[in-house]
Enzyme design. Structure first.
Site, mmCIF file in Angstrom:
data_model
loop_
_atom_site.group_PDB
_atom_site.id
_atom_site.type_symbol
_atom_site.label_atom_id
_atom_site.label_comp_id
_atom_site.label_asym_id
_atom_site.label_seq_id
_atom_site.Cartn_x
_atom_site.Cartn_y
_atom_site.Cartn_z
ATOM 1 N N ARG A 1 0.958 -1.396 -0.061
ATOM 2 C CA ARG A 1 0.005 0.096 -0.128
ATOM 3 C C ARG A 1 0.937 1.332 0.055
ATOM 4 O O ARG A 1 0.664 2.121 -0.747
ATOM 5 C CB ARG A 1 -1.066 -0.048 1.116
ATOM 6 C CG ARG A 1 -2.086 -1.123 1.076
ATOM 7 C CD ARG A 1 -3.039 -1.008 2.153
ATOM 8 N NE ARG A 1 -2.484 -1.252 3.609
ATOM 9 C CZ ARG A 1 -2.705 -2.398 4.103
ATOM 10 N NH1 ARG A 1 -2.961 -3.406 3.626
ATOM 11 N NH2 ARG A 1 -2.233 -2.804 5.605
ATOM 12 N N LYS B 1 -12.297 14.751 5.344
ATOM 13 C CA LYS B 1 -13.434 14.225 4.521
ATOM 14 C C LYS B 1 -14.280 13.141 5.350
ATOM 15 O O LYS B 1 -13.932 12.358 6.168
ATOM 16 C CB LYS B 1 -12.877 13.524 3.345
ATOM 17 C CG LYS B 1 -13.997 13.220 2.373
ATOM 18 C CD LYS B 1 -13.577 12.230 1.433
ATOM 19 C CE LYS B 1 -13.882 10.899 1.920
ATOM 20 N NZ LYS B 1 -13.834 9.829 0.946
ATOM 21 N N LYS C 1 -18.289 17.742 -1.695
ATOM 22 C CA LYS C 1 -18.027 16.734 -2.569
ATOM 23 C C LYS C 1 -19.175 15.880 -2.858
ATOM 24 O O LYS C 1 -19.684 14.930 -2.237
ATOM 25 C CB LYS C 1 -16.980 15.821 -1.905
ATOM 26 C CG LYS C 1 -16.614 14.503 -2.728
ATOM 27 C CD LYS C 1 -15.140 13.938 -2.078
ATOM 28 C CE LYS C 1 -14.971 12.602 -3.130
ATOM 29 N NZ LYS C 1 -13.684 12.001 -2.883
HETATM 30 C C1 5MM Z 1 -11.215 6.673 -2.616
HETATM 31 O O1 5MM Z 1 -12.134 5.865 -2.087
HETATM 32 C C2 5MM Z 1 -12.627 6.572 -0.892
HETATM 33 C C3 5MM Z 1 -12.893 5.585 0.457
HETATM 34 O O2 5MM Z 1 -13.818 4.587 0.359
HETATM 35 P P1 5MM Z 1 -13.879 3.482 1.591
HETATM 36 O O3 5MM Z 1 -14.102 4.120 2.894
HETATM 37 O O4 5MM Z 1 -15.002 2.754 1.167
HETATM 38 O O5 5MM Z 1 -12.655 2.671 1.249
HETATM 39 C C4 5MM Z 1 -14.236 7.112 -1.099
HETATM 40 O O6 5MM Z 1 -14.880 7.829 0.012
HETATM 41 C C5 5MM Z 1 -13.928 8.190 -2.140
HETATM 42 O O7 5MM Z 1 -13.354 9.551 -1.557
HETATM 43 C C6 5MM Z 1 -15.111 8.803 -2.829
HETATM 44 O O8 5MM Z 1 -16.256 7.864 -2.788
HETATM 45 C C7 5MM Z 1 -14.831 9.024 -4.167
HETATM 46 O O9 5MM Z 1 -14.287 8.154 -4.869
HETATM 47 P P2 5MM Z 1 -14.767 7.828 -6.262
HETATM 48 O O10 5MM Z 1 -13.856 6.412 -6.612
HETATM 49 O O11 5MM Z 1 -16.064 7.763 -6.218
HETATM 50 O O12 5MM Z 1 -14.301 8.897 -7.140
#
Ligand code: 5MM
Length: 340
Positions: A45, A136, A221
């Site tokens: 990672r 966030k 967002k």
């Molecule tokens: C990068 O993915 C973020 C983390 O998700 P998990 O908590 O499920 O691991 C997610 O919050 C992301 O920041 C947003 O949904 C926007 O990501 P996408 O892939 O939709 O652009």
């Protein structure tokens, strides 16, 4: 850099720049790595995220900030440099995901509530010390109209939690990214997405006002207004742009400095084309840019596939998507640039 919330927020949506969402929790990054046959370990990672943050040219020109996961904000690069310092060294702002994920909402099958408020004040103080200047929190609103999802209770409790989170962030000197994600996965049409997103954003700003959150020191967002994937319908970028902007004009106060979209499972180019169309019909009262996870990272993940010799190719793939989205944030992207 200035520490005023409004200055940090303005820097996060600077012209031609957007946010890299690299805050996948351990379960999500494992899924991404499974798809490229890479074992998910703390080192793999770290190696992967290090290659992104060392894409200096792309970071400097197009990435205003990076959303990190708790593990990543504490990690060091292979040479011992804290990853946070790599980000800052590229002129970008480190941020942190602080929610604890979406859990089933008791009594409302199909709805979720995002948890993580307990102890948040103390965690924010620590993250500030670790270098985070924005945070966030993602609320997840699914659509399944036949089942009455989302309920008004889900929208109410999720937006209330977002407002409590935002107020705590600002108390800690941290800009809250407020993310009420209306999922793009369902079988709904674009007008249903419009209605549910409208109900969500309307309630969100009522809650933020009630919690005395300074909108000038926040970033929204959201999802774009688009038909659900299972509907089998594809909306043109012009239709997505027209409906998304019409909705925001009805619901998002002009005091909000910027809107940084999630990609939500759109293809890389679709997410870029839609953002470009949104900016092409400006001027708008807010900056409109990207805060993409998948739409920025799918290409570099595939190019990398866990091999050190693929790092330059992965960095080139990341730089390309960052540049395309940087142009889209200015309404200057063209399809022909994708193959250039
Ligand atoms: C990068 O993915 C973020 C983390 O998700 P998990 O908590 O499920 O691991 C997610 O919050 C992301 O920041 C947003 O949904 C926007 O990501 P996408 O892939 O939709 O652009």
């Amino acid at each position: 850099m200035s520490e005023r919330l409004e200055d940090i927020a303005a820097a996060m949506v600077a012209d031609g720049k957007g946010i890299l969402a690299a805050d996948e929790s351990s379960g999500t990054i494992k899924k991404r790595f499974d798809a490229i046959n890479v074992e998910s370990t703390a080192d793999s990672r770290r190696d992967y995220r290090e290659l992104l943050f060392r894409s200096t040219e792309a970071m400097k020109k197009h990435i205003s900030g990076v959303i990190l996961y708790d593990e990543t904000i504490r990690q060091k690069a292979a040479d011992g440099t804290p990853l946070v310092d790599l980000i800052k060294g590229a002129g970008s702002i480190p941020g942190i995901k602080v929610d604890a994920g979406a859990k089933p909402l008791a009594g409302f099958p199909g709805d979720t509530i995002t948890e993580g408020l307990d102890g948040l004040r103390e965690r924010l103080a620590e993250y500030y010390e670790l270098g985070a200047r924005f945070a966030k929190w993602r609320a997840v609103i699914d659509i399944d109209t036949a089942k009455g999802v989302p309920s008004a209770t889900s929208i109410g409790s999720n937006t209330h939690a977002l407002a409590r989170y935002a107020a705590l962030c600002q108390e800690a000197g941290i800009v809250p990214i407020v993310e009420p994600e209306v999922l793009m996965d369902g079988a709904h049409d674009i007008d249903t997405c419009y209605d549910v997103t409208k109900a969500t954003l309307t309630k969100l700003y009522l809650e933020l006002f009630a919690m005395k959150v300074k909108l000038e020191g926040t970033i929204l967002k959201p999802n774009m207004v688009i038909a659900g994937k299972k509907s089998g319908k594809k909306n043109s970028p012009e239709e997505v742009a027209e409906k998304t902007i019409r909705l925001f004009r009805e619901t998002v106060p002009a005091a909000v400095p910027g809107i940084a979209f999630l990609s939500g499972g759109q293809s890389d180019e679709e997410a870029t084309a839609n953002l470009n169309a949104i900016n092409a019909i400006g001027p708008h009262p807010w900056k409109l840019t990207f805060s993409y996870g998948r739409a920025l990272q799918a290409a570099p993940q595939k190019a990398w596939s866990g091999k050190a010799e693929n790092v330059p190719a992965a960095q080139a793939a990341f730089a390309h998507r960052a540049r395309m989205n940087g142009l889209a944030a200015l309404g200057q992207w063209q399809q022909s640039l994708e193959n250039a």
